[in-house]
Design a protein around this motif. Structure first.
Motif, mmCIF file in Angstrom:
data_model
loop_
_atom_site.group_PDB
_atom_site.id
_atom_site.type_symbol
_atom_site.label_atom_id
_atom_site.label_comp_id
_atom_site.label_asym_id
_atom_site.label_seq_id
_atom_site.Cartn_x
_atom_site.Cartn_y
_atom_site.Cartn_z
ATOM 1 N N CYS A 1 0.807 -1.225 0.000
ATOM 2 C CA CYS A 1 0.000 0.000 0.000
ATOM 3 C C CYS A 1 0.834 1.266 0.000
ATOM 4 O O CYS A 1 0.290 2.360 0.180
ATOM 5 C CB CYS A 1 -0.931 0.007 1.212
ATOM 6 S SG CYS A 1 -2.337 -1.095 1.048
ATOM 7 N N THR B 1 -7.595 1.618 -6.097
ATOM 8 C CA THR B 1 -7.595 0.159 -5.977
ATOM 9 C C THR B 1 -7.583 -0.509 -7.345
ATOM 10 O O THR B 1 -6.900 -1.526 -7.548
ATOM 11 C CB THR B 1 -8.810 -0.301 -5.159
ATOM 12 O OG1 THR B 1 -8.815 0.375 -3.894
ATOM 13 C CG2 THR B 1 -8.768 -1.803 -4.915
ATOM 14 N N ASP C 1 -4.048 -6.299 2.989
ATOM 15 C CA ASP C 1 -5.303 -6.507 2.258
ATOM 16 C C ASP C 1 -5.635 -8.001 2.256
ATOM 17 O O ASP C 1 -4.740 -8.856 2.278
ATOM 18 C CB ASP C 1 -5.174 -6.074 0.796
ATOM 19 C CG ASP C 1 -4.946 -4.586 0.629
ATOM 20 O OD1 ASP C 1 -5.930 -3.843 0.532
ATOM 21 O OD2 ASP C 1 -3.766 -4.179 0.584
ATOM 22 N N TRP D 1 -12.381 -1.071 5.623
ATOM 23 C CA TRP D 1 -11.286 -0.437 4.889
ATOM 24 C C TRP D 1 -10.504 0.458 5.840
ATOM 25 O O TRP D 1 -11.073 1.015 6.778
ATOM 26 C CB TRP D 1 -11.818 0.467 3.774
ATOM 27 C CG TRP D 1 -12.305 -0.193 2.541
ATOM 28 C CD1 TRP D 1 -13.532 -0.740 2.327
ATOM 29 C CD2 TRP D 1 -11.585 -0.341 1.310
ATOM 30 N NE1 TRP D 1 -13.637 -1.222 1.042
ATOM 31 C CE2 TRP D 1 -12.445 -0.983 0.393
ATOM 32 C CE3 TRP D 1 -10.306 0.018 0.885
ATOM 33 C CZ2 TRP D 1 -12.054 -1.279 -0.912
ATOM 34 C CZ3 TRP D 1 -9.917 -0.282 -0.414
ATOM 35 C CH2 TRP D 1 -10.787 -0.931 -1.295
ATOM 36 N N GLU E 1 -6.361 0.241 2.361
ATOM 37 C CA GLU E 1 -6.305 -1.197 2.173
ATOM 38 C C GLU E 1 -7.630 -1.803 2.618
ATOM 39 O O GLU E 1 -8.267 -1.331 3.553
ATOM 40 C CB GLU E 1 -5.147 -1.823 2.943
ATOM 41 C CG GLU E 1 -5.232 -1.653 4.447
ATOM 42 C CD GLU E 1 -3.968 -2.087 5.166
ATOM 43 O OE1 GLU E 1 -2.906 -2.208 4.529
ATOM 44 O OE2 GLU E 1 -4.055 -2.297 6.394
ATOM 45 N N ARG F 1 -9.247 -4.730 4.328
ATOM 46 C CA ARG F 1 -8.990 -5.885 5.183
ATOM 47 C C ARG F 1 -10.200 -6.804 5.291
ATOM 48 O O ARG F 1 -10.062 -8.015 5.304
ATOM 49 C CB ARG F 1 -8.595 -5.424 6.590
ATOM 50 C CG ARG F 1 -7.283 -4.690 6.658
ATOM 51 C CD ARG F 1 -6.997 -4.281 8.085
ATOM 52 N NE ARG F 1 -5.890 -3.331 8.160
ATOM 53 C CZ ARG F 1 -5.614 -2.617 9.241
ATOM 54 N NH1 ARG F 1 -6.353 -2.738 10.322
ATOM 55 N NH2 ARG F 1 -4.596 -1.772 9.223
ATOM 56 N N HIS G 1 -10.807 -12.142 5.802
ATOM 57 C CA HIS G 1 -9.415 -11.969 5.386
ATOM 58 C C HIS G 1 -8.705 -13.320 5.306
ATOM 59 O O HIS G 1 -8.096 -13.666 4.280
ATOM 60 C CB HIS G 1 -8.712 -11.054 6.385
ATOM 61 C CG HIS G 1 -7.312 -10.674 6.018
ATOM 62 N ND1 HIS G 1 -6.251 -11.536 6.160
ATOM 63 C CD2 HIS G 1 -6.807 -9.516 5.525
ATOM 64 C CE1 HIS G 1 -5.137 -10.925 5.766
ATOM 65 N NE2 HIS G 1 -5.451 -9.704 5.372
#
Length: 301
Positions: A53, A75, A100, A155, A170, A172, A178
């Protein structure tokens, strides 16, 4: 210690993928110590410490300023940057940390392109311990952090404009979403539990080094493990500081122990975490201990 045979892997990006506070920094410092064969300088997090990132890195490879673009626009551009980075590799995998999940971009393409990927080291940690470390890291309460970890759409960052930020947002998601995303990722993968690294660092960090293609003998592995022992890193941080420690955080290397949740969380907090994440916890070997957690896990199987 029996040496692990380094794997022969194709060039590209090798992702150190984890939900935050799951051992990513420890592994990056270990690989750095292994490659440089020198003591750790916590004020210089260079290779292998690239972040997926990092705004400057993305802008450099895209050739545009991202400051005024929306979160979705940035993104959608990120896979282009990773493909460009992979094309200019030096013949061996480049290691990037990433928090991420393995998700598609808003336009539907893989955020982390498989064709630019050499593999991933997927680090996981008991969410009951993660919430304690993440709360301290973010300066929030444990209850706030439990809520954040249960949010499937979480986010970081703002939706538009990050001119003063060093990182782009990012995605998550929740702790469960995740972890499940990386377990299903169509890439070469080594999943490692933080608790296993704590219990047997020579073994598991040696496996990680081999997976990354590091041609290291047991003596070199042992020296790098010693230089990145938690007590040594904590003492170094107290002496010199740590460039990645957030403003307002007293110390980055807090404890490093596994299982602190047994005495640090209330029964209600344990039950909430297990209710939110029971199925993946069981899959990874983190058995629920509350009746509600076990029931929730059984209902979702």
């Amino acid at each position: 210690m029996t040496p692990e045979t380094p794997e022969r892997i194709l060039p590209g990006i090798l992702w150190l993928a984890s939900y935050p506070k799951s051992g990513n920094t420890w592994v990056r410092l270990f690989l750095w110590a292994l490659e440089s064969d020198s003591d750790i300088d916590l004020q210089r997090m260079t290779d292998p410490a690239h972040g997926a990132c990092g705004r400057h890195l993305l802008q450099l490879n895209l050739g545009i300023d991202l400051a005024e673009l929306s979160r979705d626009e940035v993104t959608d551009l990120r896979p282009l940057a990773y493909r460009d980075i992979a094309r200019h590799d030096g013949g061996r995998p480049m290691i990037f940390k990433v928090h991420d999940g393995y998700y598609p971009t808003p336009s539907g393409q893989p955020l982390l392109p498989p064709e630019a990927t050499a593999g991933c080291v997927h680090l996981v940690r008991d969410p009951r311990d993660v919430c304690l470390s993440l709360a301290a890291h973010n300066g929030g309460t444990v209850d706030q952090t439990i809520n954040q970890m249960a949010n499937p759409d979480f986010w970081t960052g703002r939706t538009r404009g990050y001119a003063s930020k060093s990182q782009v947002p990012e995605f998550r998601g929740s702790w469960s979403r995740h972890g499940e995303s990386w377990l299903a990722a169509p890439v070469r993968r080594l999943t490692v539990r933080y608790e296993d690294m704590v219990a047997a660092p020579l073994d598991w960090l040696g496996r990680i080094a081999a997976f990354c293609g590091w041609p290291a003998d047991p003596k070199t592995i042992a020296a790098a493990v010693e230089r990145t022992a938690f007590e040594r890193l904590a003492a170094k941080e107290a002496e010199t500081g740590f460039i990645e420690r957030p403003d307002g955080m007293e110390r980055f290397f807090r404890s490093g122990r596994a299982g602190q949740w047994h005495t640090a969380l209330t029964p209600g907090q344990i039950s909430r975490i297990e209710h939110d994440h029971g199925p993946l916890m069981e899959r990874l070997g983190y058995a629920p201990v509350t009746d509600s957690g076990r029931r929730a896990s059984a209902e979702r199987r």
